[in-house]
Scaffold this active site. Sequence first.
Site, PDB file in Angstrom:
ATOM      1  N   ARG A  53       0.781  -1.161   0.023  1.00  0.00           N
ATOM      2  CA  ARG A  53       0.061  -0.018   0.008  1.00  0.00           C
ATOM      3  C   ARG A  53       0.907   1.389  -0.044  1.00  0.00           C
ATOM      4  O   ARG A  53       2.089   1.212   0.360  1.00  0.00           O
ATOM      5  CB  ARG A  53      -0.838   0.076   1.134  1.00  0.00           C
ATOM      6  CG  ARG A  53      -2.037  -1.077   1.416  1.00  0.00           C
ATOM      7  CD  ARG A  53      -2.757  -1.324   2.614  1.00  0.00           C
ATOM      8  NE  ARG A  53      -1.891  -1.786   3.512  1.00  0.00           N
ATOM      9  CZ  ARG A  53      -2.371  -1.838   4.817  1.00  0.00           C
ATOM     10  NH1 ARG A  53      -3.586  -1.541   5.445  1.00  0.00           N
ATOM     11  NH2 ARG A  53      -1.577  -2.420   5.576  1.00  0.00           N
TER      12      ARG A  53
ATOM     13  N   LYS B  66       1.830   1.964   7.204  1.00  0.00           N
ATOM     14  CA  LYS B  66       2.244   0.899   8.321  1.00  0.00           C
ATOM     15  C   LYS B  66       3.083   1.872   9.465  1.00  0.00           C
ATOM     16  O   LYS B  66       3.772   2.852   8.896  1.00  0.00           O
ATOM     17  CB  LYS B  66       2.739  -0.268   8.074  1.00  0.00           C
ATOM     18  CG  LYS B  66       1.925  -1.311   7.458  1.00  0.00           C
ATOM     19  CD  LYS B  66       0.868  -1.633   8.326  1.00  0.00           C
ATOM     20  CE  LYS B  66       1.091  -2.544   9.243  1.00  0.00           C
ATOM     21  NZ  LYS B  66      -0.050  -2.790  10.184  1.00  0.00           N
TER      22      LYS B  66
ATOM     23  N   TYR C  33      -0.861   4.067  10.661  1.00  0.00           N
ATOM     24  CA  TYR C  33      -1.084   3.219  11.874  1.00  0.00           C
ATOM     25  C   TYR C  33      -0.114   2.839  12.543  1.00  0.00           C
ATOM     26  O   TYR C  33       1.110   2.858  12.104  1.00  0.00           O
ATOM     27  CB  TYR C  33      -1.481   1.961  11.265  1.00  0.00           C
ATOM     28  CG  TYR C  33      -2.670   1.801  10.379  1.00  0.00           C
ATOM     29  CD1 TYR C  33      -3.891   2.008  11.021  1.00  0.00           C
ATOM     30  CD2 TYR C  33      -2.775   1.693   8.901  1.00  0.00           C
ATOM     31  CE1 TYR C  33      -5.315   2.167  10.364  1.00  0.00           C
ATOM     32  CE2 TYR C  33      -4.251   1.643   8.354  1.00  0.00           C
ATOM     33  CZ  TYR C  33      -5.330   1.906   9.078  1.00  0.00           C
ATOM     34  OH  TYR C  33      -6.817   1.861   8.387  1.00  0.00           O
TER      35      TYR C  33
ATOM     36  N   HIS D 135      -0.465   1.195  16.274  1.00  0.00           N
ATOM     37  CA  HIS D 135      -0.632   0.053  17.285  1.00  0.00           C
ATOM     38  C   HIS D 135       0.494  -0.201  18.142  1.00  0.00           C
ATOM     39  O   HIS D 135       0.908  -1.373  18.098  1.00  0.00           O
ATOM     40  CB  HIS D 135      -0.718  -1.285  16.151  1.00  0.00           C
ATOM     41  CG  HIS D 135      -1.687  -1.337  15.135  1.00  0.00           C
ATOM     42  ND1 HIS D 135      -3.074  -1.409  15.547  1.00  0.00           N
ATOM     43  CD2 HIS D 135      -1.998  -1.241  13.864  1.00  0.00           C
ATOM     44  CE1 HIS D 135      -3.790  -1.224  14.443  1.00  0.00           C
ATOM     45  NE2 HIS D 135      -2.931  -1.114  13.390  1.00  0.00           N
TER      46      HIS D 135
ATOM     47  N   GLU E 133      -5.581   4.402  13.963  1.00  0.00           N
ATOM     48  CA  GLU E 133      -6.466   3.537  14.618  1.00  0.00           C
ATOM     49  C   GLU E 133      -6.933   3.979  15.758  1.00  0.00           C
ATOM     50  O   GLU E 133      -8.079   3.711  16.274  1.00  0.00           O
ATOM     51  CB  GLU E 133      -5.866   2.305  14.970  1.00  0.00           C
ATOM     52  CG  GLU E 133      -4.745   2.095  15.984  1.00  0.00           C
ATOM     53  CD  GLU E 133      -3.475   2.640  15.568  1.00  0.00           C
ATOM     54  OE1 GLU E 133      -2.499   2.699  16.573  1.00  0.00           O
ATOM     55  OE2 GLU E 133      -3.035   3.159  14.418  1.00  0.00           O
TER      56      GLU E 133
ATOM     57  N   THR F  15     -16.615  -4.550  13.104  1.00  0.00           N
ATOM     58  CA  THR F  15     -16.517  -4.231  11.467  1.00  0.00           C
ATOM     59  C   THR F  15     -15.931  -5.498  11.062  1.00  0.00           C
ATOM     60  O   THR F  15     -16.175  -6.206   9.988  1.00  0.00           O
ATOM     61  CB  THR F  15     -15.671  -2.905  11.344  1.00  0.00           C
ATOM     62  OG1 THR F  15     -16.143  -1.984  11.696  1.00  0.00           O
ATOM     63  CG2 THR F  15     -15.725  -2.847   9.692  1.00  0.00           C
TER      64      THR F  15
ATOM     65  N   ASP G  95     -20.082 -12.171  20.608  1.00  0.00           N
ATOM     66  CA  ASP G  95     -19.850 -10.820  21.099  1.00  0.00           C
ATOM     67  C   ASP G  95     -20.474 -10.708  22.602  1.00  0.00           C
ATOM     68  O   ASP G  95     -21.304 -11.544  22.908  1.00  0.00           O
ATOM     69  CB  ASP G  95     -20.406  -9.617  20.333  1.00  0.00           C
ATOM     70  CG  ASP G  95     -19.366  -8.530  20.440  1.00  0.00           C
ATOM     71  OD1 ASP G  95     -18.740  -8.055  19.353  1.00  0.00           O
ATOM     72  OD2 ASP G  95     -19.579  -7.780  21.369  1.00  0.00           O
TER      73      ASP G  95
ATOM     74  N   ALA H 286      -6.870  -9.768  14.605  1.00  0.00           N
ATOM     75  CA  ALA H 286      -6.219  -8.905  15.842  1.00  0.00           C
ATOM     76  C   ALA H 286      -4.847  -8.970  16.138  1.00  0.00           C
ATOM     77  O   ALA H 286      -4.393  -8.191  17.082  1.00  0.00           O
ATOM     78  CB  ALA H 286      -7.035  -9.251  16.963  1.00  0.00           C
TER      79      ALA H 286
ATOM     80  N   ASP I 284      -2.504  -7.297  14.890  1.00  0.00           N
ATOM     81  CA  ASP I 284      -1.840  -5.785  15.083  1.00  0.00           C
ATOM     82  C   ASP I 284      -1.824  -5.153  16.567  1.00  0.00           C
ATOM     83  O   ASP I 284      -0.917  -4.728  16.909  1.00  0.00           O
ATOM     84  CB  ASP I 284      -2.584  -4.764  13.954  1.00  0.00           C
ATOM     85  CG  ASP I 284      -1.982  -4.877  12.807  1.00  0.00           C
ATOM     86  OD1 ASP I 284      -0.808  -5.017  12.703  1.00  0.00           O
ATOM     87  OD2 ASP I 284      -2.638  -4.289  11.869  1.00  0.00           O
TER      88      ASP I 284
ATOM     89  N   VAL J 151      -0.961 -12.840   9.345  1.00  0.00           N
ATOM     90  CA  VAL J 151      -0.454 -11.743   8.795  1.00  0.00           C
ATOM     91  C   VAL J 151      -0.807 -10.406   9.435  1.00  0.00           C
ATOM     92  O   VAL J 151      -1.878 -10.103   9.417  1.00  0.00           O
ATOM     93  CB  VAL J 151      -0.746 -12.270   7.165  1.00  0.00           C
ATOM     94  CG1 VAL J 151      -0.101 -10.711   6.506  1.00  0.00           C
ATOM     95  CG2 VAL J 151      -0.196 -13.254   6.698  1.00  0.00           C
ATOM     96  N   ALA J 152       0.255  -9.551   9.790  1.00  0.00           N
ATOM     97  CA  ALA J 152      -0.267  -8.298  10.380  1.00  0.00           C
ATOM     98  C   ALA J 152      -0.519  -7.275   9.231  1.00  0.00           C
ATOM     99  O   ALA J 152      -0.972  -6.057   9.844  1.00  0.00           O
ATOM    100  CB  ALA J 152       1.136  -8.024  11.173  1.00  0.00           C
TER     101      ALA J 152
ATOM    102  N   MET K 295      -2.651  -7.681   6.393  1.00  0.00           N
ATOM    103  CA  MET K 295      -3.519  -8.422   5.558  1.00  0.00           C
ATOM    104  C   MET K 295      -3.893  -7.552   4.162  1.00  0.00           C
ATOM    105  O   MET K 295      -3.738  -8.111   3.153  1.00  0.00           O
ATOM    106  CB  MET K 295      -4.806  -9.008   6.233  1.00  0.00           C
ATOM    107  CG  MET K 295      -4.270 -10.319   7.078  1.00  0.00           C
ATOM    108  SD  MET K 295      -5.766 -10.944   8.027  1.00  0.00           S
ATOM    109  CE  MET K 295      -6.816 -11.308   6.819  1.00  0.00           C
TER     110      MET K 295
END
Length: 366
Positions: A15, A75, A94, A96, A118, A178, A198, A268, A270, A298-299, A301
Site C-alpha cells: 500500500r 504502516k 497506523y 498499534h 487507529e 467491523t 460478542d 487482531a 496488530d 499476517v499483520a 492483511m
Amino acid sequence: MIVGVPKEIKNNESRVGMTPAGVFELVKNNHTVYVQSEAGERSGFFNHDYQQAGATILDTIGQVYAISDMIVKVKEPIAEEYGLIQKGQIVFTYFHFASSESLTKAMIASKSICIAYETVEDEDGTLPLLTPMSEVAGRMAIQQGAKYLEKPVKGRGVLLGGVPGVAPGRVLVLGAGTVGIQAAKMAAGLGAHVTILDVNMKRLRYVNDVMPSHVVTEFSSEFNIRKLIKTHDLIIGGVLLKGAKAPNLITRNMLKEMRPGTVIVDVAVDQGGCVETTKATTHEDPVYIIDDVVHYCVANMPGAVPYTSTVALTNVTLPYVLKLANMGWRSACNLDKSLAKGLNIVDGEVVYEEITEAFNWEPVLA
C-alpha cells in the site's frame, strides 16, 4: 506545509499513504508534496501519475524524511526508519503501539508527533480510519481461511460452502465489530454455517437483523468458546479494544480441543492477537502450525490487495491530512476532537492512556 510520502518497507507491504488524487488536493491548497520514487507502484500508481498531480519525486526514503514537516504513510515505522524521524515531525499512520514496546520507546525518543489512524475516534465511538481496513481484513480473513482449510496446506480438507449431500463448513467469528461483520458476510455468501460471538447484545441483535438465517449468534464467554471451537473448521479473531492490547480469548491449552487442521485467522494480530499462540507473520511466510492447528496471523492483511486497500484508506485519511496541513497539528486537534484522539505520542510523552496501561508504565498524561 511540506508533506512526504515514503515507500513502505515492511515485508510485502504494497500500500501507499497517498494517491495522486490526494497529492492534487494538497497542491491545490498550496502545500508541497514529496513522494519517494516508486512508492505507489505496487498499488498501481506510478511516478508520472504523482508528478502530473503536482508532486516532486525523490530517490530515497532518507530524502523524504529529511525534508518533510509531515510524513503520511500506512504502516508503523520499522527499525530502519527510527533514525530518520525528526523532532517535531508529524507522523500520520497506523502505529498499534500497544503491541510493540520497542516501537513506542523509539517514537518517544524521536520527540515526534505521532498521530495514529487507529485511534482517531468519532463521537459515536466509531473509528473512521480503521473501518475501511477492517472491512478489507474481515473479508480477506474468509478468503485466506478457505484456502488454508485445503489439505495440501495442512487444513482439514473442508470446502466452506459444501456441496449437495455434504454439509457446509462451520465458521466461528469472535467479535461482531467491523471485522466480524464483514467476515460473517463473506462466509455466509460462500454458504458456510457461521456462528458469531460478542459480549455486546446490541451488536448481536444487529447481526440477527441483517444476516441470513445460517448466521447465528451466541454470547461470548469462555464456556461458549470452549464448546464451539470443538466443532468449527475456521475461527476468525476479530476482537478490538481501542488502542489497547487484544484479550486472549483462546489460550494455548484450548488448541488441543480443536480438530486437527482447524484454521485460525487472527485479524487482531496488530494489537497482539486474541489467541495466546498468535505471533505476527508476513505474506511471504503467512502460516505456522501448533498442535495441528493452522495459524494465519499476517499483520498487514490488506497489503495483499493494495489497490483496493490504498484507495479505501486514502478516501478516509485525506480530509484529516488536509486539516493537519492547512492548520498545523495543534490547531487541527484543538478544533477536531476526533483527530485529537489520534494523538498517541507528543514531543516524547505518551498521551494515550491505553499505551501506558499495555506496558504497565506510570501514566504521563498532560
